[in-house]
Design a protein around this motif. Structure first.
Motif, short mmCIF file in Angstrom:
data_model
loop_
_atom_site.label_atom_id
_atom_site.label_comp_id
_atom_site.label_asym_id
_atom_site.label_seq_id
_atom_site.Cartn_x
_atom_site.Cartn_y
_atom_site.Cartn_z
N GLU A 805 0.83 -1.21 0.00
CA GLU A 805 0.00 0.00 0.00
C GLU A 805 0.87 1.26 0.00
OE1 GLU A 805 -2.22 -3.36 1.82
OE2 GLU A 805 -0.33 -2.39 2.36
N ALA A 806 0.24 2.36 -0.41
CA ALA A 806 0.92 3.66 -0.37
C ALA A 806 0.90 4.18 1.07
CB ALA A 806 0.23 4.64 -1.32
N HIS A 807 1.68 3.51 1.92
CA HIS A 807 1.71 3.86 3.34
C HIS A 807 3.08 3.49 3.91
CE1 HIS A 807 0.14 3.20 7.71
NE2 HIS A 807 0.82 4.32 7.59
N SER A 808 4.04 4.37 3.71
CA SER A 808 5.36 4.21 4.32
C SER A 808 5.45 5.16 5.51
CB SER A 808 6.46 4.50 3.29
OG SER A 808 6.37 3.60 2.20
N VAL A 809 6.50 5.04 6.29
CA VAL A 809 6.63 5.86 7.50
C VAL A 809 8.04 6.43 7.58
CG1 VAL A 809 6.50 5.93 10.01
CG2 VAL A 809 4.90 4.50 8.73
N TRP A 810 8.12 7.75 7.65
CA TRP A 810 9.40 8.41 7.92
C TRP A 810 9.53 8.62 9.43
CZ3 TRP A 810 10.68 13.07 10.32
CH2 TRP A 810 12.01 13.48 10.18
#
Length: 923
Positions: A805-810
């Motif tokens: 999904e378009a859900h990464s975390v910085w």
């Protein structure tokens, strides 16, 4: 940079160096400088190597050890100086460790050391221990980088700044490292125990030093310490891995040969503690953590013949599940876990054992059981079975380490510190040859009440004392040493993505399990493996609590045909290690072995996965350990903040596998786990049809494929499978501050969800932008907070990339002294804002891109990472061609694209920013 306060037994921690050697030949290269002369021992009949390690010495005294190995395309360089905290005088404690930090501040010729490391893709660091200081770097094999690093080491040896301004800026960093250790009850208890054990010798002083000494250090004294010990005649240069030996010798002559031989004489060290004449005790009282018990005993130096017995005693006492401490404390529910270790040291050292207690366990009963287990050996002699098991485990670990050129290159530092690097092999031979009577004799002479230091004093009417401490004549110890034959040379392997793909065979089993076999030559015929099983869905995986993690922890605790101990013994016999872990609908196994045992290990792995015994006593043991670990975390700043950050904005209900639990909920879940639920989870979910397995190393495909088909080809899960999704969740920005009393180290954590995945066109640009901002050794955050202002021992930023999904975390983080909170926050915000407003420079961009590409190449040269990478690629239906495409995209990036990507995604007004620590002093 590390102060090397180690708490676990290391097979190679007793290596030694100083020289019993005679010259064989000398060459004079063009230019007239005397060249390095090769060294051999009389025991080798003038041969110039010991089991594949070649020794040279320059006229100025520099010792050089070359360990050529083309098994994987990496090179490790290690420079060891025979100086550590043992060499410090009154008022100088911590000076050796402080110099380790200062060397990275540069020279006139190399003023930006960390920046140079970063752009060259070095995995580099330094460490300080009682008897030595070392500096090491590993990198993808590259002659220019190798030549540069040798030049820097030679320059740093005699031309480092060691300047007042650098000392002032680094002081806060060193204090922060001290404070990090002060937050660790087990580390501080070890310091206090050793201080009680040693009255005069410097082994009783922490390597990091006394705060007063470090803060009050005179720069002229530090410079004098540097000039005294950082000289070629007090150093050993070790190069291992893939390199051209002739070129390295030429570079060594070029850079080190010009350094003059020192005229000063090093001061002799003669202090030894007298034999201990009665029990000693120490008590430590602090907030947080769980009860700990230590018992320390004085032992002989690491070069002593009897130290092999001490190494084996630490296994016989401290191993799980076979060790006596485990059986007397852990199995009887008197402690949550136990340990024992004995580092090999140049002077008489120590054997330290301990126990971690869970909530409600009786410290007095645990202490009595621990001391009884150690000091009853005279009444309950060591058995042949115990000795054979300890030997197998020790030798297996030694072989594992010797098969890794990166490990050997750094491990020989410990040998240099002890007196002679050949003791690495001599100790192995001593372990192989040791008799049961010798181990029993050493135990009876060392494990005495009068030789013991614990947290309690008990007077004794008639003390029995250990033998008086004595040093070892290393030359005498080595006179009859006969090295074994060196391992055969391994062919080089090209770790490019194209060759990785071309060298890998992929296929499916009848069950649907995907397999990747990358057959490649390795040192010692080593094989690395990884396996991941996927199962269940959001609905079926709900409301299992701590059952999945407990199940994973129990898989190696026995099968219907093998007890827990028999499983461990079989793994040792197969020269194998296996580790299980669990996630949301996943179970992962990482394992390592040798070519001859691959198929047998896969058979055993299948038994553990498919037919676990799930013994009730093991469940209770794992539960106690988990609860003790949870108790320890409740007041730790990092853990307390992580709990709050993970729960902030989490949209999932309790019971969902994506829900973030509180400490109390985790404790309740652990206490609620029942054996029938563990068995039910295993029966319902585990199967191989949605799994992936990868092997990297010296593998025979035909026989291995047959075993895999036989053991995993028909193993299927009873539950339907659908990957647990992780859709984008908009998290409200927040400022979180948590108070953790009596903790001298604080922590910062920053998080922002990103609406993209690793297939997004902006993936390469944002990856490089983050590298420049906070993940590289020359990053903005590092240079400002770590290097310029010296506020943090560690500061970073990272992106956790989602492949679906378009859900990464910085995220970003730092540790710091609580009183520096405002300065850290201000510096962090200013650097992020400056990067967003002004962007990165062309020079930063080019250096950062080179460094990032080098780090990616280094990662592909690690067999364990290749195995894990193939498992991930199989699951995602990818190959390493994608890695090549990403590398190519990084090469084509422009500075504008990188700056635009950072501005497009990083939004400070959307940050969730948290700090935790004892901030009362800063109010």
């Amino acid at each position: 940079m590390r102060s090397s306060q180690r708490f676990s037994r290391s097979v190679v921690s007793f290596l030694v160096a100083s020289a019993f050697c005679v010259p064989v030949w000398a060459a004079t290269p063009s230019g007239g400088q005397p060249g390095p002369r090769q060294v051999a021992t009389t025991a080798l009949s003038m041969h110039a190597d010991v089991e594949g390690i070649h020794e040279y010495r320059l006229p100025n005294g520099l010792q050089v050890l070359l360990i050529p190995d083309d098994a994987k395309p990496t090179t490790t360089v290690n420079m060891t100086y025979r100086v550590g905290s043992r060499h410090e005088s009154y008022g100088e404690t911590g000076m050796a460790h402080l110099l380790e930090h200062m060397l990275f501040k540069g020279t006139p010729r190399h003023p930006q050391v960390w920046a140079d490391f970063n752009k060259r893709g070095f995995s580099a660091n330094g460490s300080t221990w009682y008897d030595r200081t070392n500096y090491f770097a590993s990198f993808a094999a590259n002659e220019e980088n190798l030549r540069w690093y040798l030049a820097w080491q030679a320059d740093a040896m005699v031309n480092s700044f060691i300047a007042r301004k650098d000392l002032d800026s680094e002081m806060t960093v060193v204090r922060n490292e001290m404070e990090m250790g002060e937050n660790s009850p087990d580390r501080i208890l070890m310091d206090k125990t050793l201080a009680a054990m040693y009255q005069w010798h410097n082994y009783g002083k922490s390597t990091i030093g006394a705060r007063a000494d470090v803060e009050g250090v005179d720069i002229s004294h530090l410079q004098a310490f540097y000039k005294r010990y950082y000289q070629p005649d007090n150093a050993t240069l070790i190069v291992s891995g893939k390199f051209d030996e002739a070129k390295v010798l030429a570079w060594v002559q070029r850079y080190f040969g010009v350094l003059p031989k020192p005229k000063r004489a090093l001061p002799p060290l003669y202090t030894l503690d007298p034999v201990q004449d009665g029990e000693r005790s120490v008590t430590l009282r602090r907030v947080g953590g769980v009860p700990l018990l230590y018992a320390g005993y004085h032992v002989m130096p690491g070069a002593h013949r009897d130290f092999a017995a001490v190494e084996l005693l630490s296994i016989i006492l401290g191993d799980a599940p076979s060790g006596r401490l485990h059986k007397q404390l852990t199995e009887k529910q008197l402690a949550a876990s136990v340990f024992a270790f004995a580092p090999g040291l140049a002077d008489p050292g120590f054997l330290l054992m301990g126990a971690q207690l869970g909530s409600g366990q009786d410290a007095a009963a645990a202490k009595k059981a621990m001391l009884d287990a150690a000091e009853s050996i005279a009444r309950q002699p060591i058995t042949a079975e115990e000795l054979d098991r300890a030997k197998a485990k020790w030798l297996n670990a030694w072989e594992q380490g010797f098969s890794d050129p990166q490990h050997v290159g750094v491990a020989l530092s410990e040998a240099v510190a002890l007196g002679d690097w050949r003791l690495f092999f001599l100790t192995r031979d001593r372990v192989k040859a040791i008799a049961l009577s010798d181990v029993q004799r050493v135990a009876e002479h060392v494990l005495l009440a009068s030789n013991r230091t614990t947290g309690e004093y008990v007077p004794t009417a008639a003390p029995v004392r250990a033998d008086a401490p004595a040093r070892v004549n290393v030359s005498e110890a080595l006179k009859d040493f006969q090295p074994q034959r060196a391992q055969s040379k391994v062919a080089a392997f090209d770790a490019s993505p194209a060759n990785i793909d071309a060298s890998t065979e992929r296929f499916k089993l009848s069950s649907g399990m995907q397999v990747a076999l990358l057959s490649k030559p390795t040192r010692g015929e080593a094989v690395k493996g990884a396996l991941t099983l996927h199962f269940g869905n959001v609905q079926s995986l709900a409301n299992w609590g701590s059952v999945p993690g407990m199940m994973a922890a129990l898989l190696d605790k026995g099968t219907p045909t093998l007890s827990r101990q028999q499983v461990q013994d079989k793994l040792d016999a197969l020269q194998a290690e296996v580790a299980f872990s669990s996630g949301a609908g996943t179970l992962t196994a990482q394992f390592t072995t040798r070519r001859a045992h691959v198929n047998a290990v896969l058979e055993l792995l299948a038994d553990m996965l498919q037919q676990p015994a799930f013994p009730a006593d093991a469940l209770e043991e794992v539960r106690r350990q988990a609860l003790a670990g949870l108790d320890e975390q409740r007041k730790e700043p990092e853990a307390v903040l992580a709990e709050a950050m993970s729960r902030h904005g989490n949209p999932y209900p309790k019971g969902d596998v994506r829900y973030a639990e509180t400490f109390d909920e985790s404790e309740a879940d652990l206490k609620a786990v029942q054996l029938d639920r563990v068995r039910a989870y295993h029966q319902q979910f585990l199967g191989s049809e949605h799994g992936q397995l990868a092997l990297v190393g010296d593998v025979d495909r035909a026989s291995t494929q047959k075993v895999l088909e036989k053991r995993f080809g028909s193993w299927r899960s009873a539950a339907a499978y659908e990957r647990v999704p992780s859709p984008f969740v908009s998290v409200p920005p927040a400022q979180i501050q948590l108070i953790t009393p009596d903790k001298q180290n604080a922590t910062l954590s920053v998080v922002q969800p990103l609406a993209l995945n690793d297939q997004d066109p902006d993936y390469p640009a944002l990856m490089l932008a983050n590298h420049l901002l906070g993940s590289g050794g020359d990053s903005r955050l590092w240079n400002r907070i770590r290097e310029k202002e010296g506020l943090s021992y560690n500061v970073f930023s990272a992106v956790q990339w989602n492949p679906h999904e378009a859900h990464s975390v910085w995220s970003a983080g730092a540790i710091f002294a609580p009183q520096n909170k405002d300065r850290v926050l201000a510096a962090f915000k200013e650097e992020v804002q400056r990067a967003l407003e002004k962007g990165f420079t062309q020079a930063e961009f080019e250096a950062g891109r080179r460094g990032l590409l080098n780090f990616r190449r280094l990662g592909r040269a690690q067999d364990a990472r290749l195995a894990a990478g193939w498992v991930n690629n199989l699951f995602l239906d990818r190959t390493y061609a994608l890695s090549a495409q990403v590398d190519a995209a990084l090469e084509k990036l422009t500075l504008q694209q990188v700056n635009d990507a950072l501005r497009r995604y990083l939004k400070p007004d959307q940050f969730v920013m948290g700090v935790a620590g004892d901030f009362k002093a800063s109010k």
